[in-house]
Design an enzyme around this catalytic site. Structure first.
Site, PDB file in Angstrom:
ATOM      1  N   ALA A  32      24.909 -84.210 -47.243  1.00 61.15           N
ATOM      2  CA  ALA A  32      26.158 -84.036 -46.497  1.00 61.15           C
ATOM      3  C   ALA A  32      26.376 -82.561 -46.151  1.00 61.15           C
ATOM      4  CB  ALA A  32      27.322 -84.562 -47.324  1.00 61.15           C
ATOM      5  N   ASP A  35      24.025 -81.658 -43.403  1.00 61.85           N
ATOM      6  CA  ASP A  35      24.511 -82.169 -42.115  1.00 61.85           C
ATOM      7  C   ASP A  35      25.648 -81.310 -41.573  1.00 61.85           C
ATOM      8  OD1 ASP A  35      22.686 -84.137 -42.273  1.00 61.85           O
ATOM      9  OD2 ASP A  35      24.087 -85.717 -42.896  1.00 61.85           O
ATOM     10  N   GLU A 112     -10.146 -79.746 -51.099  1.00 62.17           N
ATOM     11  CA  GLU A 112      -8.775 -80.113 -50.725  1.00 62.17           C
ATOM     12  C   GLU A 112      -8.669 -81.622 -50.709  1.00 62.17           C
ATOM     13  OE1 GLU A 112      -8.126 -78.667 -46.758  1.00 62.17           O
ATOM     14  OE2 GLU A 112      -8.737 -76.661 -47.327  1.00 62.17           O
ATOM     15  N   LYS A 114      -8.090 -85.070 -49.115  1.00 61.07           N
ATOM     16  CA  LYS A 114      -8.235 -85.546 -47.737  1.00 61.07           C
ATOM     17  C   LYS A 114      -7.038 -86.432 -47.442  1.00 61.07           C
ATOM     18  CE  LYS A 114     -11.686 -87.804 -44.824  1.00 61.07           C
ATOM     19  NZ  LYS A 114     -10.705 -88.425 -43.985  1.00 61.07           N
ATOM     20  N   ASP A 116      -4.672 -89.010 -45.667  1.00 62.90           N
ATOM     21  CA  ASP A 116      -4.897 -90.184 -44.839  1.00 62.90           C
ATOM     22  C   ASP A 116      -3.811 -90.264 -43.762  1.00 62.90           C
ATOM     23  OD1 ASP A 116      -6.133 -92.430 -44.012  1.00 62.90           O
ATOM     24  OD2 ASP A 116      -5.360 -93.737 -45.587  1.00 62.90           O
ATOM     25  N   ARG A 135      -5.812 -85.598 -31.821  1.00 57.65           N
ATOM     26  CA  ARG A 135      -7.227 -85.259 -31.776  1.00 57.65           C
ATOM     27  C   ARG A 135      -7.867 -85.753 -30.478  1.00 57.65           C
ATOM     28  NH1 ARG A 135     -12.158 -87.333 -33.136  1.00 57.65           N
ATOM     29  NH2 ARG A 135     -13.519 -85.820 -34.123  1.00 57.65           N
ATOM     30  N   TYR A 223      -4.174 -77.259 -42.655  1.00 61.21           N
ATOM     31  CA  TYR A 223      -5.302 -76.717 -43.413  1.00 61.21           C
ATOM     32  C   TYR A 223      -6.253 -75.815 -42.644  1.00 61.21           C
ATOM     33  CZ  TYR A 223      -6.968 -81.154 -41.452  1.00 61.21           C
ATOM     34  OH  TYR A 223      -7.230 -82.197 -40.623  1.00 61.21           O
ATOM     35  N   LYS A 315     -15.457 -89.584 -49.983  1.00 64.48           N
ATOM     36  CA  LYS A 315     -14.537 -90.730 -49.890  1.00 64.48           C
ATOM     37  C   LYS A 315     -14.416 -91.407 -51.255  1.00 64.48           C
ATOM     38  CE  LYS A 315     -13.778 -90.953 -45.358  1.00 64.48           C
ATOM     39  NZ  LYS A 315     -14.333 -91.894 -44.435  1.00 64.48           N
ATOM     40  N   CYS A 409      -7.938-127.597 -34.636  1.00 65.31           N
ATOM     41  CA  CYS A 409      -6.872-126.607 -34.804  1.00 65.31           C
ATOM     42  C   CYS A 409      -5.885-127.129 -35.851  1.00 65.31           C
ATOM     43  CB  CYS A 409      -6.160-126.389 -33.472  1.00 65.31           C
ATOM     44  SG  CYS A 409      -4.646-125.455 -33.627  1.00 65.31           S
ATOM     45  N   CYS A 412      -2.317-127.877 -33.633  1.00 66.01           N
ATOM     46  CA  CYS A 412      -2.170-128.898 -32.589  1.00 66.01           C
ATOM     47  C   CYS A 412      -3.267-129.955 -32.666  1.00 66.01           C
ATOM     48  CB  CYS A 412      -2.156-128.248 -31.206  1.00 66.01           C
ATOM     49  SG  CYS A 412      -3.750-127.565 -30.740  1.00 66.01           S
ATOM     50  N   CYS A 427      -8.958-122.140 -30.384  1.00 68.05           N
ATOM     51  CA  CYS A 427      -8.228-123.313 -29.931  1.00 68.05           C
ATOM     52  C   CYS A 427      -7.960-123.071 -28.449  1.00 68.05           C
ATOM     53  CB  CYS A 427      -6.909-123.440 -30.694  1.00 68.05           C
ATOM     54  SG  CYS A 427      -5.829-124.680 -29.987  1.00 68.05           S
ATOM     55  N   CYS A 432      -0.779-124.856 -27.310  1.00 66.90           N
ATOM     56  CA  CYS A 432      -0.792-124.945 -28.776  1.00 66.90           C
ATOM     57  C   CYS A 432       0.390-124.146 -29.329  1.00 66.90           C
ATOM     58  CB  CYS A 432      -2.098-124.383 -29.329  1.00 66.90           C
ATOM     59  SG  CYS A 432      -2.059-124.186 -31.124  1.00 66.90           S
TER      60      CYS A 432
HETATM   61  S1  IVH Z   1     -10.956 -80.246 -42.318  1.00 64.51           S
HETATM   62  C1  IVH Z   1     -14.096 -78.904 -39.427  1.00 64.51           C
HETATM   63  N1  IVH Z   1      -9.304 -80.890 -44.270  1.00 64.51           N
HETATM   64  O1  IVH Z   1     -10.335 -85.931 -42.036  1.00 64.51           O
HETATM   65  C2  IVH Z   1     -13.139 -79.342 -40.448  1.00 64.51           C
HETATM   66  N2  IVH Z   1      -9.775 -82.526 -42.615  1.00 64.51           N
HETATM   67  O2  IVH Z   1     -13.009 -87.040 -41.744  1.00 64.51           O
HETATM   68  C3  IVH Z   1     -12.260 -80.416 -39.944  1.00 64.51           C
HETATM   69  N3  IVH Z   1      -8.567 -84.611 -42.891  1.00 64.51           N
HETATM   70  O3  IVH Z   1     -10.612 -85.278 -38.623  1.00 64.51           O
HETATM   71  C4  IVH Z   1     -11.341 -81.074 -40.839  1.00 64.51           C
HETATM   72  N4  IVH Z   1      -7.486 -84.057 -44.714  1.00 64.51           N
HETATM   73  O4  IVH Z   1      -8.246 -85.394 -39.570  1.00 64.51           O
HETATM   74  C5  IVH Z   1      -9.927 -81.298 -43.148  1.00 64.51           C
HETATM   75  N5  IVH Z   1      -7.845 -81.329 -46.016  1.00 64.51           N
HETATM   76  C6  IVH Z   1      -8.451 -81.718 -44.915  1.00 64.51           C
HETATM   77  C7  IVH Z   1      -8.254 -83.003 -44.363  1.00 64.51           C
HETATM   78  C8  IVH Z   1      -8.937 -83.360 -43.202  1.00 64.51           C
HETATM   79  C9  IVH Z   1      -7.683 -85.006 -43.815  1.00 64.51           C
HETATM   80  C10 IVH Z   1      -9.041 -85.453 -41.768  1.00 64.51           C
HETATM   81  C11 IVH Z   1      -9.126 -84.743 -40.453  1.00 64.51           C
HETATM   82  C12 IVH Z   1     -10.544 -84.944 -39.967  1.00 64.51           C
HETATM   83  C13 IVH Z   1     -11.017 -86.073 -40.823  1.00 64.51           C
HETATM   84  C14 IVH Z   1     -12.516 -85.968 -41.031  1.00 64.51           C
END
Ligand code: IVH
Length: 673
Positions: A32, A35, A112, A114, A116, A135, A223, A315, A409, A412, A427, A432
């Site tokens: 609040a 705002d 770092e 990654k 999502d 991108r 990043y 990954k 199906c 129907c 189908c 349907c």
């Molecule tokens: S560096 C040349 N750092 O992952 C370096 N990418 O699989 C380019 N992503 O297209 C990316 N977290 O969109 C980097 N800490 C991170 C990231 C990151 C997510 C994504 C990014 C990239 C994709 C590649």
């Protein structure tokens, strides 16, 4: 206090609170109070419009762009990353790095999380955010500046950042909580659930209405700095770790768990630790990005055509559980596609309860030997909707009988068909109820005709009661008929009718998309609407004319033609027209006329002042020319606007290719022969 001073004070104060709230999750004031500060600033700016600046915190929600998104060129291509799935892959990456650098000692890596989300490239000019782009294909992305400005974790102006123009890259993401909230809303409205935060964030960022984007609760972690000489990583920060600290000092949100790792063993330990710890984070991460710390070393290694050689993405493995597969049911989609899905004993996987899983197609079920009535392995990667991997005990002695795809199906009961060369059963019954139901869900959905309140449950009732037998029947609904339905009071019925009526005035592309023509997505519908202007002109277009439209491929063109060739569909269009829907819009591209520039190929770089690059491209293409993204021997001329890209101009001059400034372009468009 004079207004200008108070405005400055308020802006600083609001920015500080935004940073505390969005970046450090440590608010000092209540919502609040926040705002109240914002409202005071808005009021002062309204009284003193001359003092309003684009980086004011009140300006996060910009004006709504008229149509689609413009395409913009990135300063340098956004590369993707090579993947590593296990320790061996990580060690192989480290080997390649050391071999490439001819060093024996362990290099320092920065690990770092990654994120999502979806990649975003922000352009700052003299410390102000001037552009945000997706991108796209890596070279050219979509200009989503208005939407980016609504993301509170992205500062509109930098604190003590470098001067000049440069890009800051990172990831826009949807926090887990915001994602869960959106899915709760979807469920309550009877709309289908979003599969994962990444798709949801990407969908939100591509929304044409920044006010809606602002409501989504998107956030961001940055990043990377990319800039011309003098700004950013290479000169001022020879180490990536330093660059991350710089970014933070400039007011950027930098994910705080990054770590400098001495050699690959430390990287592997980091990946191991985060495999479980990540579930406690407020955002979704699907791995770890490992980058060489030393920027000079990176330059020595360089890139392949797709990936930098100095970075890789680890990954996290998908999470698996064992669950009882009760039965396999078949869902009929709006195109009639019959998709089997698994009904499972509810089981917790990676933090959420799973009771259903997609099974793709019957061949896949047979190949994996998935049988109802036994234990199966289920897997969840980044997605909310998990998949069935296979039987848990394939060697068991008394397994239940294999599953057989139904021949009819389930809705129907007409026979299902499968073309020889396809994996999908369909189908074919155009009336349907299941197809109609999914078709109407899509028609009314947010991305299409956006009829609020017409979610899964109302659609189901409309179809079951027989009130809607064709999409056109939606426009014949009355208060009396609606009020007869379950959970439909006078007020809700009136609201639905208002929404239905509002949808009559939707732009043509929404209708085109909502019709559910195969292969016609939102983008395809917009391109068709822009090119032809009206449904009648699309209906009248020959296959060749459709194929000639830029961005329309042969498959899409054929699907559109086939759809309009069906008499029942033409009747639907006629009924929609009679019901007062908007079937004509503004034609944004000139019709195919003579093609004096046929065989010529152009590349556009820099900013044009008399028109957007997209319009220039469309006009050149309408005259028969090709417009491509990179200069080659085949390029006729490089068209240069203000601040042209250095690499393109250099390449053109190396290849002896002519350049054309904006005046030259206008002259060419004027008399193109
Ligand atoms: S560096 C040349 N750092 O992952 C370096 N990418 O699989 C380019 N992503 O297209 C990316 N977290 O969109 C980097 N800490 C991170 C990231 C990151 C997510 C994504 C990014 C990239 C994709 C590649």
């Amino acid at each position: 206090m004079i207004a200008a001073n108070r405005i400055h004070q308020l802006r600083d104060e609001i920015r500080r609170h935004e940073e505390l709230y969005y970046m450090h999750a440590a608010p000092e004031v209540s919502d609040a109070d926040f705002d109240a500060l914002m409202n005071e600033l808005k009021a002062l700016e309204a009284d003193h419009p001359d003092l309003l600046t684009s980086d004011s915190p009140t300006q996060r929600v910009g004006g709504r762009p008229a149509e689609g998104f413009a395409t913009v060129e990135h300063l340098q291509p956004l590369l993707s990353l090579d993947n590593a799935y296990n320790d061996d892959d990580l060690r192989a990456f480290d080997e390649r790095v050391r071999k490439g650098l001819a060093i024996e000692t362990a290099p320092v890596y920065v690990a770092e999380l990654k994120i999502d989300g979806l990649s975003i490239a922000l352009t700052y000019d003299e410390g102000r955010l001037v552009r945000g782009a997706t991108r796209g294909d890596g070279t050219r992305g979509e200009d989503v500046t208005a939407n980016v400005r609504t993301v509170k974790a992205i500062p509109l102006s930098l604190k003590h950042g470098p001067a000049g123009r440069f890009e800051i890259r990172g990831e826009v993401y949807l926090p887990k909580q915001a994602f869960a909230r959106m899915n709760q809303e979807q469920e309550a409205a009877g709309e289908p659930l979003f599969a994962n935060p990444r798709n949801t964030a990407a969908g939100a960022m591509r929304n044409l209405d920044p006010a809606l984007v602002a409501k989504r609760g998107l956030s961001a972690w940055m990043y990377q700095v990319v800039g011309p000489e003098g700004a950013g990583a290479s000169k001022d920060a020879p180490l990536h770790a330093q660059m991350l600290r710089d970014l933070k000092a400039w007011g950027m949100a930098v994910e705080p768990h990054w770590q400098e790792c001495n050699g690959i063993d430390a990287v592997i330990a980091f990946c191991d630790a985060w495999r479980d710890q990540r579930h406690d984070l407020a955002f979704e991460t699907d791995g770890v990005v490992i980058k060489l710390n030393d920027v000079a070393m990176r330059e020595r290694l360089g890139t392949t055509s797709k990936f930098p050689r100095w970075a890789t993405a680890f990954k996290f493995p998908a999470e698996r559980k064992i669950a009882m597969l009760h039965r396999i049911e078949v869902n009929i989609g709006r195109t009639g596609a019959a998709t089997p899905f698994a009904v499972l004993e509810p089981t917790v996987v990676a933090g959420s309860t799973i009771s259903m899983a997609t099974l793709h197609n019957p061949d896949d079920i047979i190949r994996k030997d998935i049988r109802p009535g036994e234990l199966v392995i289920i897997e969840k990667a980044g997605d909310v909707i998990p998949r069935v991997v296979g039987p848990a005990h394939p060697e068991a002695a008394d397994r239940p009988a294999p599953w057989v795809m139904p021949t009819d199906c389930p809705t129907c009961h007409s026979p299902l068909h499968k073309p020889e060369d396809e994996a999908v059963w369909r189908c074919e019954n155009s009336s349907c109820p299941s197809k109609l139901r999914r078709g109407l869900e899509h028609f009314a959905s947010r991305g299409a005709m956006n009829i609020e309140g017409m979610g899964e449950s109302l659609v189901a009732q409309l179809i079951e009661s027989g009130l809607v037998k064709s999409l056109a029947d939606v426009y014949q609904l009355t208060a009396e008929t609606l009020e007869g339905l379950e959970r439909m009071g006078q007020k809700s019925a009136a609201k639905v009718l208002r929404e239905v009526d509002k949808s009559r005035r939707n732009p043509v592309w929404r209708l085109l998309y909502g019709l559910g023509i195969r292969h016609v997505g939102e983008r395809g519908a917009q391109v068709l609407a822009d090119h032809f202007g009206s449904v009648a002109d699309i209906q009248a277009a020959s296959l060749e004319e459709l194929q000639q439209v830029h961005e329309i491929g042969p498959v899409l063109a054929e699907a559109v033609r086939t759809w309009f060739d069906e008499p029942r569909n033409r009747e639907l269009i006629a009924r929609l027209q009679a019901a007062g829907l908007t079937l004509t819009g503004e034609r944004k591209v000139a019709p195919a006329g003579p093609q004096p520039l046929a065989g010529k190929s152009f590349v556009i770089t820099g900013t044009l002042t008399s028109m957007s690059r997209e319009d220039a491209q469309a006009t050149l293409e309408a005259l028969g020319a090709k417009v491509t993204g990179s200069v080659s021997k085949k390029t006729t001329a490089l068209i240069t606007g203000a601040e042209p890209g250095a690499s393109k101009t250099e390449k053109a001059s190396a290849l002896g290719i002519a350049t054309l400034d904006e005046a030259g372009l206008l002259a060419l468009l004027d008399s193109p022969s």
